[in-house]
Design an enzyme around this catalytic site. Structure first.
Site, PDB file in Angstrom:
ATOM      1  N   ASP A 279       0.819  -1.204   0.000  1.00 25.72           N
ATOM      2  CA  ASP A 279       0.000   0.000   0.000  1.00 25.72           C
ATOM      3  C   ASP A 279       0.856   1.258   0.000  1.00 25.72           C
ATOM      4  OD1 ASP A 279      -2.714   1.248   0.438  1.00 25.72           O
ATOM      5  OD2 ASP A 279      -1.716   1.961   2.257  1.00 25.72           O
TER       6      ASP A 279
ATOM      7  N   GLU B 169       1.189  -0.555  -5.171  1.00 22.56           N
ATOM      8  CA  GLU B 169       0.245   0.523  -5.438  1.00 22.56           C
ATOM      9  C   GLU B 169       1.077   1.798  -5.504  1.00 22.56           C
ATOM     10  OE1 GLU B 169      -3.434   3.075  -3.570  1.00 22.56           O
ATOM     11  OE2 GLU B 169      -1.811   2.302  -2.351  1.00 22.56           O
TER      12      GLU B 169
END
EC number: 2.4.1.18
Length: 735
Positions: free
Chosen positions: A414, A467
């Site tokens: 993330d 990401e």
């Protein structure tokens, strides 16, 4: 057998030598929880005239040493200390008999044991190269020197003292002080009789004299929020996925089908446990044809109602759904159903809760020492200090931990962009350039490279996914070529551009045609995943179908056409739960997907159920057609047939597999039927047939066919097709 009491006159032996008192400094530090070596003061030690026994037992009325059934009462020294010199030339095997107001308890003395952590472990910790750090730090049930108990170890290099507190001490942090193991910064204590299920924390005394309780950073079990203690746990799970693990890496991920269903476990079916989810979710994902399920963070986090992106226990699965072994059962069930498991992993930041990682030993430890650098500007959290050896080791080992201990098949990392840039969300004057004058965080780069290299080396078949929302060069390039070393990267550019286009009224789409075609300019710069994730269906962004223009029929038609375009586009794909059946409301972490929309009493067969049937067929056709996935990273696997028909809102392209066999994808993103539409196609294919049509009545469409039933044959080097409105049609060569 009754114990013989040497304090009784009839059994009293010769007078014991005088017990040497503790030095005032040692006594003060020991009782205040600030002593680095309590084992030098407590336990049994040879002294002139015998053996000195000393115990620290706050709250005890009496303490006796029991040797061969003989009870020797120690003298109270105040403050919970009890001591005596007993006439034993050598240290005997002994236990402690503790007297309390409600009875007596016989226990082994924790301070008679040697360290239960080896020199190799300490060396690797100091070097920052302990790739199985969870086996060295934390709470481990074990048998040590013939006695069963739990070894507690924690890294707290700035602390004056550390102790173990728990439900077994009534959360008194002074009863069990730990010993420092030197330059490693590790503290250790073996507690006999403490076993699985015990709740505990570490009682830390900072170098400033402040005292506080902290959850174990390496805890493999945690209490259900709002309770915050760590829990002693051990795995007894026997895996049944040996075949899956042996073959999951047979085909490189970028050359394999990879269609991901993103799930928030607590809300997919609210109220289900890991084991109950194991009965339902793998079967659903398999029926829908997805190859993988991606789990939003499962590491323990303090607010049960959150999405999990503020982690406090990086080594513990969130406890609200069951035990760590229950989570293993869930993963195992997915593997036995042929489904890979990816989990979101959050090494970019952590919350400031005072019982967790923040200022763990009284100083900045896991976070940078510079407060401006430590604060994450967007989320009210701390960033990790990637330049600190032990912190980097903590995170790298954590990535390995989930893959080795829970058989996770992939880590989606993330917020990578927030890690890579020193000036991320910071204004001028709020950041300092690196040694080369640039804005890149070189420590974060080194950490990500080490993490990826270590995971790929240790865990064959695992994929890491970034990401990363910027144009950082080489995210999926191997580390030996200077890249970050990820296997895949979310294509945030494609996601933003394509959603921008599809939300426009069809009459305006011709002015935004390039937003759909621009992705092919950079499609092969990285190994991409095309994500329609949870982030796109919350915070007022609307659900996917609700982004679409037009009436309800047109919205569903746009939704179907868009998904088929996405599945045909180069790159893997990810779809968030609820979007596979076109729910109209935004996702709610409290209520989960709107499953009631699929009730036959509520919707017609071609409505929400039709969209779900389309997604199932997309996945089945996708997996059966290597042209759609085999050459995702090879420019030779793609060819525009029609990329400039802006006035028509039409896109057509070919995908090729390794043997050169094609699939033709044609999207008509206007609401009109286009009759006798001509497409120039390769001559070597004598006949084509319709493989999938999103306007099929089964999916809720109007049933407009692209051509007469049977084969479509080129004429004069072109195909003449009828293009359904707001639809994508796939064609394959007639076999």
């Amino acid at each position: 057998m009754a114990l013989r009491d040497t304090t009784r006159p009839e059994s009293a032996g010769p007078a014991s030598p005088v017990t040497p008192p503790l030095a005032d400094a040692d006594r003060g530090r020991l009782l205040s929880g600030a002593h680095h070596d309590p084992h030098a003061l407590l336990g049994a030690h040879p002294v002139p005239g015998g053996t000195l026994f000393r115990a620290l037992r706050p709250g005890a009325r009496s303490v006796s040493v029991v040797v061969d059934g003989m009870r020797n009462t120690l003298t109270s020294e105040g403050g919970g200390l009890f001591a005596a010199v007993l006439p034993y030339a050598e240290i005997p095997a002994y236990t402690l008999l503790l007297g309390y107001d409600d009875g007596e308890q016989e226990v082994a003395d924790p301070y008679r044991f040697l360290p239960a952590l080896g020199e190799l472990d300490l060396h690797l910790i100091r070097e920052g190269r302990h790739e199985q750090l969870w086996q060295a730090l934390g709470a481990h049930v074990m048998t040590h020197q013939g006695v069963t108990g739990t070894r507690f170890t924690v890294w707290a290099p700035n602390a004056q003292g550390v102790g173990v507190a728990g439900d077994f001490t009534y959360w008194d942090g002074t009863q069990y002080p730990m010993r420092s193991l030197g330059a490693s910064g590790v503290w250790e204590l073996f507690l006999p009789g403490v076993g699985e299920g015990t709740r505990y924390k570490f009682h830390v005394t900072s170098r400033y004299g402040h005292r506080f309780l902290k959850a174990d950073p390496m805890a493999r079990g945690a209490e259900i929020p709002p309770d915050t203690a760590s829990v002693v746990t051990a795995s007894h799970y026997e895996w049944g996925d040996a075949e899956w693990m042996a073959h999951r890496g047979d085909t490189p991920v970028h050359e394999a089908p990879f269609s991901v269903y993103e799930v928030h476990l607590p809300s997919w079916r609210p109220g289900l446990t890991y084991r109950q989810l194991a009965e339902e979710l793998p079967a659903y994902v398999k029926e829908m044809g997805f190859t993988h399920v991606e789990l939003m963070p499962v590491a323990a986090h303090p607010f049960s109602g959150s999405w999990g992106y503020q982690v406090t226990s990086y080594y513990a699965p969130m406890p609200g759904l069951g035990s760590p072994d229950d989570f293993r059962f869930f993963v195992d069930a997915c593997h036995r159903a042929g489904i890979g498991v990816i989990m979101d992993w959050v090494p970019a930041h952590f919350p400031k809760d005072d019982w967790a990682l923040a200022r763990f030993d009284g100083d900045a430890l896991y976070e940078p020492g510079n407060p401006v650098r430590a604060e994450h500007p967007d989320w009210g959290t701390y960033e990790f200090d990637y330049g600190r050896t032990e912190v980097r080791n903590f995170l790298v080992a954590n990535a390995v931990y989930w893959c080795e201990e829970f058989h996770i098949d992939g880590l989606r990392v993330d917020a990578v962009a927030s890690m890579l840039y020193l000036d991320y969300s910071r204004d001028s004057g709020q950041w300092e350039p690196n040694v080369f004058g640039g804005r890149e965080d070189l420590d974060a780069v080194a950490f990500l490279q080490e993490m990826n290299a270590t995971v790929y080396r240790r865990c064959p078949g695992v994929v890491t996914i970034a990401e990363e929302s910027t144009a950082w060069d080489g995210v999926t390039r191997p580390t030996d070529g200077g890249g970050l070393g990820f296997g895949l990267k979310w294509n945030m550019g494609w996601m933003h551009d394509s959603l921008e286009y599809i939300q426009k009224e069809p009459v305006h789409r011709k002015y935004h045609h390039n937003e759909m075609t621009f992705s092919m300019v950079y499609a092969y710069s990285e190994n991409y995943v095309l994500p329609i994730s949870h982030d796109e269906v919350v915070h007022g962004k609307q659900a996917l179908v609700s982004k679409m223009p037009g009436d309800w029929w047109q919205r569903r038609a746009n939704h179907r056409a868009y998904l088929a375009y996405m599945w045909a586009h180069p790159g893997k794909q990810l779809l968030f739960m609820g979007q596979e059946f076109a729910q109209g409301g935004e996702w709610s972490a409290e209520h989960g997907p709107e499953w009631w929309l699929l009730d036959p009493e509520y919707c017609a067969a071609g409505d929400h159920r039709g969209v779900r049937e389309l997604v199932r067929d997309l996945n089945r056709c996708y997996r059966a057609t290597p042209a759609l996935w085999q050459r995702d990273t090879d420019p030779g696997g793609f060819r525009w047939v029609l990329g400039d028909a802006a006035d028509d809102n039409v896109f057509a392209f070919l995908r090729y597999d390794g043997a050169g066999s094609p699939l033709l994808s044609v999207s008509n993103l206007s609401p009109v039927v286009r009759q006798d539409y001509r497409l120039w196609i390769p001559q070597e294919i004598p006949a084509w047939e319709e493989a999938l049509n999103t306007d099929d009545v089964r999916y809720g469409g109007g049933g407009v066919a692209a051509g007469a039933p049977g084969a479509l044959k080129p004429e004069d080097g072109s195909l003449r097709l009828t293009l359904p409105p707001l639809a994508t049609v796939w064609f394959t060569p007639v076999r």
